[in-house]
Enzyme design. Structure first.
Site, PDB file in Angstrom:
ATOM      1  N   HIS A  21      -3.571   6.871   3.345  1.00 38.37           N
ATOM      2  CA  HIS A  21      -3.866   5.567   2.827  1.00 38.37           C
ATOM      3  C   HIS A  21      -5.272   5.368   3.194  1.00 38.37           C
ATOM      4  CE1 HIS A  21      -3.905   1.604   1.305  1.00 38.37           C
ATOM      5  NE2 HIS A  21      -3.857   1.096   2.439  1.00 38.37           N
ATOM      6  N   ASN A  50      -9.948  -0.705   0.210  1.00 40.47           N
ATOM      7  CA  ASN A  50      -8.479  -0.526   0.099  1.00 40.47           C
ATOM      8  C   ASN A  50      -7.961  -1.006  -1.243  1.00 40.47           C
ATOM      9  OD1 ASN A  50      -5.790  -0.670   0.637  1.00 40.47           O
ATOM     10  ND2 ASN A  50      -5.880  -1.967   2.297  1.00 40.47           N
ATOM     11  N   CYS A 103       0.819  -1.114  -0.083  1.00 34.72           N
ATOM     12  CA  CYS A 103      -0.151   0.151  -0.162  1.00 34.72           C
ATOM     13  C   CYS A 103       0.754   1.233  -0.108  1.00 34.72           C
ATOM     14  CB  CYS A 103      -1.153   0.056   1.247  1.00 34.72           C
ATOM     15  SG  CYS A 103      -1.845  -1.300   1.225  1.00 34.72           S
TER      16      CYS A 103
HETATM   17  N1  COA Z   1     -18.067  -9.568   9.260  1.00 39.06           N
HETATM   18  C1  COA Z   1     -18.366 -10.226  10.625  1.00 39.06           C
HETATM   19  N2  COA Z   1     -17.604 -10.366  11.451  1.00 39.06           N
HETATM   20  C2  COA Z   1     -16.145 -10.546  11.149  1.00 39.06           C
HETATM   21  C3  COA Z   1     -15.983 -10.129   9.898  1.00 39.06           C
HETATM   22  C4  COA Z   1     -16.696  -9.760   8.797  1.00 39.06           C
HETATM   23  N3  COA Z   1     -16.527  -9.455   7.584  1.00 39.06           N
HETATM   24  N4  COA Z   1     -14.590 -10.272   9.719  1.00 39.06           N
HETATM   25  C5  COA Z   1     -14.275 -10.575  11.361  1.00 39.06           C
HETATM   26  N5  COA Z   1     -15.124 -10.754  12.056  1.00 39.06           N
HETATM   27  C6  COA Z   1     -15.387 -11.219  13.370  1.00 39.06           C
HETATM   28  C7  COA Z   1     -14.260 -11.896  14.038  1.00 39.06           C
HETATM   29  O1  COA Z   1     -14.298 -13.411  13.462  1.00 39.06           O
HETATM   30  C8  COA Z   1     -14.216 -11.774  15.175  1.00 39.06           C
HETATM   31  O2  COA Z   1     -15.062 -12.532  16.061  1.00 39.06           O
HETATM   32  P1  COA Z   1     -14.907 -13.142  17.529  1.00 39.06           P
HETATM   33  O3  COA Z   1     -14.861 -12.062  18.270  1.00 39.06           O
HETATM   34  O4  COA Z   1     -16.038 -14.020  17.520  1.00 39.06           O
HETATM   35  O5  COA Z   1     -13.683 -13.906  17.163  1.00 39.06           O
HETATM   36  C9  COA Z   1     -14.839 -10.400  15.354  1.00 39.06           C
HETATM   37  O6  COA Z   1     -15.450  -9.876  14.086  1.00 39.06           O
HETATM   38  C10 COA Z   1     -13.712  -9.203  15.672  1.00 39.06           C
HETATM   39  O7  COA Z   1     -12.569  -9.459  14.855  1.00 39.06           O
HETATM   40  P2  COA Z   1     -11.157  -8.406  14.750  1.00 39.06           P
HETATM   41  O8  COA Z   1     -10.439  -8.907  13.529  1.00 39.06           O
HETATM   42  O9  COA Z   1     -10.811  -8.244  15.916  1.00 39.06           O
HETATM   43  O10 COA Z   1     -11.965  -7.309  14.185  1.00 39.06           O
HETATM   44  P3  COA Z   1     -11.605  -5.683  14.053  1.00 39.06           P
HETATM   45  O11 COA Z   1     -12.175  -4.768  14.779  1.00 39.06           O
HETATM   46  O12 COA Z   1      -9.814  -5.754  14.403  1.00 39.06           O
HETATM   47  O13 COA Z   1     -11.874  -5.353  12.478  1.00 39.06           O
HETATM   48  C11 COA Z   1     -10.434  -5.484  10.460  1.00 39.06           C
HETATM   49  C12 COA Z   1     -11.127  -6.246  11.532  1.00 39.06           C
HETATM   50  C13 COA Z   1      -9.797  -6.502   9.343  1.00 39.06           C
HETATM   51  C14 COA Z   1     -11.671  -4.709   9.908  1.00 39.06           C
HETATM   52  C15 COA Z   1      -9.457  -4.401  11.133  1.00 39.06           C
HETATM   53  O14 COA Z   1      -8.596  -5.133  12.080  1.00 39.06           O
HETATM   54  C16 COA Z   1      -8.556  -3.871  10.247  1.00 39.06           C
HETATM   55  O15 COA Z   1      -9.293  -2.914   9.182  1.00 39.06           O
HETATM   56  N6  COA Z   1      -7.224  -4.062  10.095  1.00 39.06           N
HETATM   57  C17 COA Z   1      -6.409  -3.369   9.398  1.00 39.06           C
HETATM   58  C18 COA Z   1      -6.515  -3.997   7.974  1.00 39.06           C
HETATM   59  C19 COA Z   1      -5.761  -3.050   6.973  1.00 39.06           C
HETATM   60  O16 COA Z   1      -5.727  -1.805   7.061  1.00 39.06           O
HETATM   61  N7  COA Z   1      -4.949  -3.646   6.239  1.00 39.06           N
HETATM   62  C20 COA Z   1      -4.156  -3.137   5.250  1.00 39.06           C
HETATM   63  C21 COA Z   1      -3.035  -2.324   5.835  1.00 39.06           C
HETATM   64  S1  COA Z   1      -2.636  -1.562   4.432  1.00 39.06           S
END
Ligand code: COA
Length: 340
Positions: A260, A290, A119
């Site tokens: 970003h 993204n 990214c």
């Molecule tokens: N729909 C519903 N539930 C989902 C889900 C989806 N698409 N994806 C994950 N979950 C669930 C998980 O299974 C977890 O369930 P549990 O508590 O029963 O285990 C819960 O939601 C929380 O998951 P978590 O991964 O802790 O959520 P989060 O608040 O961190 O959000 C992202 C997940 C991916 C949106 C977030 O972590 C994120 O944006 N990370 C950075 C990503 C990024 O920027 N990547 C590129 C960098 S350039």
């Protein structure tokens, strides 16, 4: 342009391409166990665009690049370096997407290469363009960020498939003697200690293509979402504070903060830490998701086309991605304002 006076790099133009097909949160509800409410609340994303099956990274890059060259008032013959930031090249790994784009644009006998900084790719590209121009080696560098991220996303994995989209952006960076048009600063860095936060395990020398790779889905992007989130907020905030401090520019003097576009919560947290007003912060993540290396140039193109970004106005770019890599840039928009 005089070669006896100091030569600076200037951001002359922007172009972008957004594929037609839309994948909405409602579409994703039918594919994996998720909901529009969850995606909107956790990421701010409502929809993303996907390239057609027969539309490749180079095709999108070409469309963005054509606009950028035209808007710089140049032709393909004026371009003397083509660089393409992508982690979803047409081919892993020969020929480079930059070579394919050059051919499609009719740019011949000119240095062209790809680089992978995920990214952070586009802002890494600006640092490369700046170095080539200020050393006197090149005059008009085409910097492209293009991704067909859908080609490495597992659409049965709800933790990643909701995040990413496809698209391309391109800019022409040109030599100038006018200091007012010059890049103020670019900073790019990396820390391989976090390499396992964002990985596409195959194909590569660790996992060459095999039946095992396909059975285990190792060709798809894997991410430690939560860990990446926390590190992104911390790193982006620190990076941008440093570049502003180093150049003695207070955050309230930045009309266009273009971070970003990975997750609205990350953008909001960084904007708040910098005490930015809402109107200073550019947000496109709700409509594109993204798009990795294409994210920042697509966002710049959005504000340029809408008339929000005008000639001479300062942009602060800040990005973060797999590697891990990060980069920031402080520079005026040196091209013409959009005709509206
Ligand atoms: N729909 C519903 N539930 C989902 C889900 C989806 N698409 N994806 C994950 N979950 C669930 C998980 O299974 C977890 O369930 P549990 O508590 O029963 O285990 C819960 O939601 C929380 O998951 P978590 O991964 O802790 O959520 P989060 O608040 O961190 O959000 C992202 C997940 C991916 C949106 C977030 O972590 C994120 O944006 N990370 C950075 C990503 C990024 O920027 N990547 C590129 C960098 S350039």
């Amino acid at each position: 342009m005089s070669t006896t006076q100091p030569v600076y790099a200037s951001f002359k133009s922007i172009g972008a391409y957004v594929p037609e097909k839309i994948l909405s949160n409602e579409d994703l509800e039918k594919m994996v166990d998720t909901s529009d409410e969850w995606i909107t609340k956790r990421t701010g994303i409502k929809e993303r665009h996907l390239a057609a099956d027969d539309e490749y990274t180079s095709d999108m890059g070409v469309k963005a690049a054509k606009l950028a060259i035209e808007r710089a008032g140049l032709t393909s013959e004026d371009i003397d370096l083509v660089i393409c930031a992508t982690v979803t090249p047409d081919y892993f790994n020969m020929p480079s997407t930059a070579c394919i784009i050059s051919e499609k644009l009719g740019i011949r006998n000119v240095q062209a290469f790809d680089f992978a900084a995920a990214c952070s790719g586009f802002v890494y590209g600006l640092s490369v363009a700046k170095a080539f121009i200020e050393s006197g080696m090149k005059k008009n560098v085409l910097v492209i960020g293009a991704e067909k991220f859908s080609s490495i996303v597992d659409y049965t994995d709800r933790s990643t498939c909701i995040l990413f989209g496809d698209g391309a952006g391109a800019a022409v960076i040109s030599a100038t003697n006018n200091k007012k048009e010059a890049f103020i600063d670019v900073h790019a860095s990396a820390d391989g200690a976090y390499a396992d936060f964002l990985v596409t395990p195959a194909p590569g020398t660790v996992n060459p293509v095999s039946q095992k790779v396909l059975d285990e889905g190792l060709q798809y992007v894997q991410m430690k979402g939560n860990e990446t989130f926390k590190l992104a907020v911390k790193t982006l905030t620190k990076d941008v504070k440093e570049i502003l401090k180093k150049n003695d520019i207070p955050s309230e003097e930045i009309p266009h903060f273009i971070p970003h576009q990975a997750n609205y919560r990350i953008i909001k947290a960084v904007g708040d830490a910098l005490k930015m007003q809402e109107e200073q912060v550019v947000v496109t993540v709700h409509k594109y998701g993204n798009t990795s290396a294409a994210s920042i140039p697509m966002a710049i193109n959005d504000i340029w086309e809408s008339g929000r970004l005008k000639q001479g106005e300062l942009m602060l770019l800040d990005t973060f991605g797999g590697g891990l890599t990060w980069a920031s840039a402080l520079l005026p928009f040196a091209g013409e304002s959009a005709q509206r």
